[in-house]
Design a protein around this motif. Structure first.
Motif, mmCIF file in Angstrom:
data_model
loop_
_atom_site.group_PDB
_atom_site.id
_atom_site.type_symbol
_atom_site.label_atom_id
_atom_site.label_comp_id
_atom_site.label_asym_id
_atom_site.label_seq_id
_atom_site.Cartn_x
_atom_site.Cartn_y
_atom_site.Cartn_z
ATOM 1 N N GLY A 29 -4.813 -15.821 4.495
ATOM 2 C CA GLY A 29 -3.423 -15.463 4.753
ATOM 3 C C GLY A 29 -3.064 -14.204 3.992
ATOM 4 N N VAL A 30 -1.791 -14.108 3.593
ATOM 5 C CA VAL A 30 -1.319 -12.933 2.860
ATOM 6 C C VAL A 30 -0.540 -13.365 1.623
ATOM 7 C CG1 VAL A 30 -1.239 -11.413 4.881
ATOM 8 C CG2 VAL A 30 0.781 -12.751 4.270
ATOM 9 N N ILE A 31 -0.498 -12.464 0.647
ATOM 10 C CA ILE A 31 0.332 -12.665 -0.539
ATOM 11 C C ILE A 31 1.249 -11.452 -0.684
ATOM 12 C CG2 ILE A 31 -1.298 -14.144 -1.766
ATOM 13 C CD1 ILE A 31 -2.142 -11.661 -3.427
ATOM 14 N N ASN A 32 2.330 -11.655 -1.419
ATOM 15 C CA ASN A 32 3.236 -10.561 -1.742
ATOM 16 C C ASN A 32 2.930 -10.160 -3.181
ATOM 17 O OD1 ASN A 32 5.337 -8.863 -2.441
ATOM 18 N ND2 ASN A 32 6.905 -10.110 -1.452
ATOM 19 N N LEU A 33 2.254 -9.039 -3.351
ATOM 20 C CA LEU A 33 1.864 -8.563 -4.670
ATOM 21 C C LEU A 33 2.765 -7.402 -5.059
ATOM 22 C CD1 LEU A 33 -0.200 -8.885 -6.986
ATOM 23 C CD2 LEU A 33 -1.640 -7.227 -5.800
ATOM 24 N N ARG A 34 3.813 -7.716 -5.808
ATOM 25 C CA ARG A 34 4.775 -6.716 -6.268
ATOM 26 C C ARG A 34 5.293 -5.850 -5.119
ATOM 27 N NH1 ARG A 34 0.830 -7.047 -9.918
ATOM 28 N NH2 ARG A 34 -0.220 -5.134 -9.282
ATOM 29 N N GLY A 35 5.667 -6.506 -4.020
ATOM 30 C CA GLY A 35 6.254 -5.814 -2.889
ATOM 31 C C GLY A 35 5.265 -5.320 -1.848
ATOM 32 N N THR A 36 3.969 -5.485 -2.083
ATOM 33 C CA THR A 36 2.946 -5.083 -1.115
ATOM 34 C C THR A 36 2.342 -6.340 -0.502
ATOM 35 O OG1 THR A 36 2.427 -3.092 -2.400
ATOM 36 C CG2 THR A 36 0.773 -3.831 -0.814
ATOM 37 N N ILE A 37 2.299 -6.387 0.817
ATOM 38 C CA ILE A 37 1.690 -7.519 1.508
ATOM 39 C C ILE A 37 0.176 -7.292 1.529
ATOM 40 C CG2 ILE A 37 1.556 -8.831 3.655
ATOM 41 C CD1 ILE A 37 4.242 -9.015 2.087
ATOM 42 N N VAL A 38 -0.563 -8.249 0.936
ATOM 43 C CA VAL A 38 -2.007 -8.113 0.767
ATOM 44 C C VAL A 38 -2.709 -9.266 1.475
ATOM 45 C CG1 VAL A 38 -3.884 -8.036 -0.929
ATOM 46 C CG2 VAL A 38 -1.672 -6.977 -1.478
ATOM 47 N N PRO A 39 -3.604 -8.963 2.433
ATOM 48 C CA PRO A 39 -4.383 -10.043 3.044
ATOM 49 C C PRO A 39 -5.387 -10.606 2.034
ATOM 50 C CG PRO A 39 -5.092 -7.910 3.891
ATOM 51 C CD PRO A 39 -3.932 -7.652 2.978
ATOM 52 N N VAL A 40 -5.673 -11.894 2.164
ATOM 53 C CA VAL A 40 -6.610 -12.565 1.257
ATOM 54 C C VAL A 40 -7.745 -13.173 2.080
ATOM 55 C CG1 VAL A 40 -6.910 -14.381 -0.473
ATOM 56 C CG2 VAL A 40 -4.788 -13.052 -0.412
ATOM 57 N N ILE A 41 -8.970 -12.802 1.717
ATOM 58 C CA ILE A 41 -10.172 -13.321 2.365
ATOM 59 C C ILE A 41 -10.769 -14.405 1.479
ATOM 60 C CG2 ILE A 41 -12.539 -12.771 3.073
ATOM 61 C CD1 ILE A 41 -11.569 -9.913 3.614
ATOM 62 N N GLY A 42 -11.054 -15.550 2.049
ATOM 63 C CA GLY A 42 -11.745 -16.617 1.329
ATOM 64 C C GLY A 42 -13.239 -16.372 1.414
ATOM 65 N N LEU A 43 -13.859 -16.021 0.287
ATOM 66 C CA LEU A 43 -15.287 -15.708 0.331
ATOM 67 C C LEU A 43 -16.133 -16.934 0.670
ATOM 68 C CD1 LEU A 43 -15.920 -13.061 -2.467
ATOM 69 C CD2 LEU A 43 -15.654 -12.745 -0.011
ATOM 70 N N ARG A 91 -9.288 -17.523 -8.713
ATOM 71 C CA ARG A 91 -8.685 -16.202 -8.875
ATOM 72 C C ARG A 91 -8.699 -15.455 -7.542
ATOM 73 N NH1 ARG A 91 -7.269 -18.333 -12.808
ATOM 74 N NH2 ARG A 91 -7.551 -17.737 -14.971
ATOM 75 N N ILE A 92 -7.840 -14.454 -7.453
ATOM 76 C CA ILE A 92 -7.843 -13.517 -6.339
ATOM 77 C C ILE A 92 -8.191 -12.155 -6.925
ATOM 78 C CG2 ILE A 92 -6.506 -12.430 -4.500
ATOM 79 C CD1 ILE A 92 -4.736 -14.985 -4.484
ATOM 80 N N VAL A 93 -9.312 -11.609 -6.479
ATOM 81 C CA VAL A 93 -9.771 -10.304 -6.948
ATOM 82 C C VAL A 93 -9.270 -9.274 -5.941
ATOM 83 C CG1 VAL A 93 -11.771 -8.884 -7.533
ATOM 84 C CG2 VAL A 93 -11.815 -11.350 -7.995
ATOM 85 N N ILE A 94 -8.430 -8.361 -6.393
ATOM 86 C CA ILE A 94 -7.861 -7.343 -5.515
ATOM 87 C C ILE A 94 -8.780 -6.124 -5.513
ATOM 88 C CG2 ILE A 94 -5.849 -5.903 -4.988
ATOM 89 C CD1 ILE A 94 -5.239 -8.921 -4.852
ATOM 90 N N LEU A 109 -9.795 -11.005 -2.567
ATOM 91 C CA LEU A 109 -10.974 -11.838 -2.354
ATOM 92 C C LEU A 109 -10.776 -13.110 -3.169
ATOM 93 C CD1 LEU A 109 -13.772 -9.132 -2.725
ATOM 94 C CD2 LEU A 109 -12.683 -9.940 -0.623
ATOM 95 N N TYR A 110 -10.688 -14.242 -2.495
ATOM 96 C CA TYR A 110 -10.450 -15.514 -3.173
ATOM 97 C C TYR A 110 -11.776 -16.071 -3.676
ATOM 98 C CZ TYR A 110 -8.203 -19.933 -4.174
ATOM 99 O OH TYR A 110 -7.702 -21.028 -4.819
ATOM 100 N N VAL A 111 -11.869 -16.292 -4.997
ATOM 101 C CA VAL A 111 -13.104 -16.784 -5.609
ATOM 102 C C VAL A 111 -12.804 -18.022 -6.451
ATOM 103 C CG1 VAL A 111 -14.171 -14.491 -5.614
ATOM 104 C CG2 VAL A 111 -12.915 -15.263 -7.640
ATOM 105 N N ASP A 112 -13.854 -18.797 -6.734
ATOM 106 C CA ASP A 112 -13.693 -20.001 -7.549
ATOM 107 C C ASP A 112 -13.359 -19.667 -8.996
ATOM 108 O OD1 ASP A 112 -14.382 -21.360 -5.248
ATOM 109 O OD2 ASP A 112 -16.385 -21.911 -5.938
#
Length: 142
Positions: A42-56, A72-75, A86-89
Motif C-alpha cells: 500500500g502507501v504511507i504518508n511520510l511527512r506529506g509525501t505519499i510513498v508506496p511500500v513493497i513487501g519484500l 521496519r520500512i527502508v525508504i 521496502l518492508y522488512v522483518d
C-alpha cells in the motif's frame, strides 16, 4: 567496495547499498491500494509525501508473517528519484564486504535477477539485493 545495510527476511539476510537508502523508519499503518500488485502493501504518508511500500517477503514469494516490534520500512529511491518503502522483518547492522562474489549461475528462478552478488559476514553469506531490478517500475513497482 562500500557499506551496506543488512536486513532480515524470514531468517535470511539481505544487504542493501547504504548509498541507496534515504532513511529507515519504524513500522507504521499502511493504506492498502485496491487492485495493486500482490507485493505492493500500500502507501504511507511520510511527512506529506505519499510513498508506496513493497513487501519484500511477498516480492520474493516467501511466507508472510505478522509484523513485529523489529519490523521496519527502508525508504529508497527509484532511478527517477521517487521514494519507495521496502518492508522488512528487521534491520540488523551496517556491513562492509571486502569481497563480493558473483551470484552463482545455477540459482535461476523468479528471484535470480534481484541479486547482484553474495557478501560474507563472519561465516554467514548475505545476498546483496539489486535494487534496480526490485524497483523496476515498468508501470507497477516491479
Amino acid at each position: 567496495m562500500s557499506n551496506y545495510i543488512v536486513v532480515g527476511l524470514n531468517e535470511e539476510k539481505f544487504a542493501l547499498p547504504i548509498t541507496a537508502i534515504q532513511e529507515i523508519i519504524k513500522d507504521m499503518p499502511v493504506t492498502e491500494i485496491p487492485a495493486a500488485m500482490a507485493h505492493v502493501r500500500g502507501v504511507i504518508n511520510l511527512r506529506g509525501t505519499i510513498v508506496p511500500v513493497i513487501g519484500l517477503r511477498s516480492k520474493f514469494r516467501m511466507i508472510e508473517s505478522a509484523p513485529s516490534a523489529a519490523s521496519r520500512i527502508v525508504i529508497v529511491q527509484t532511478p527517477d528519484g521517487e521514494p519507495v518503502g521496502l518492508y522488512v522483518d528487521c534491520v540488523e547492522q551496517v556491513a562492509f564486504f571486502s569481497e563480493i562474489l558473483p551470484t552463482p549461475d545455477g540459482i535461476g528462478g523468479a528471484n535470480a535477477g534481484y541479486l547482484s552478488g553474495i557478501g560474507k559476514i563472519h561465516d554467514q553469506l548475505v545476498s546483496i539485493l539489486h535494487l534496480p531490478a526490485i524497483l523496476n517500475t515498468g508501470g507497477g513497482l516491479g
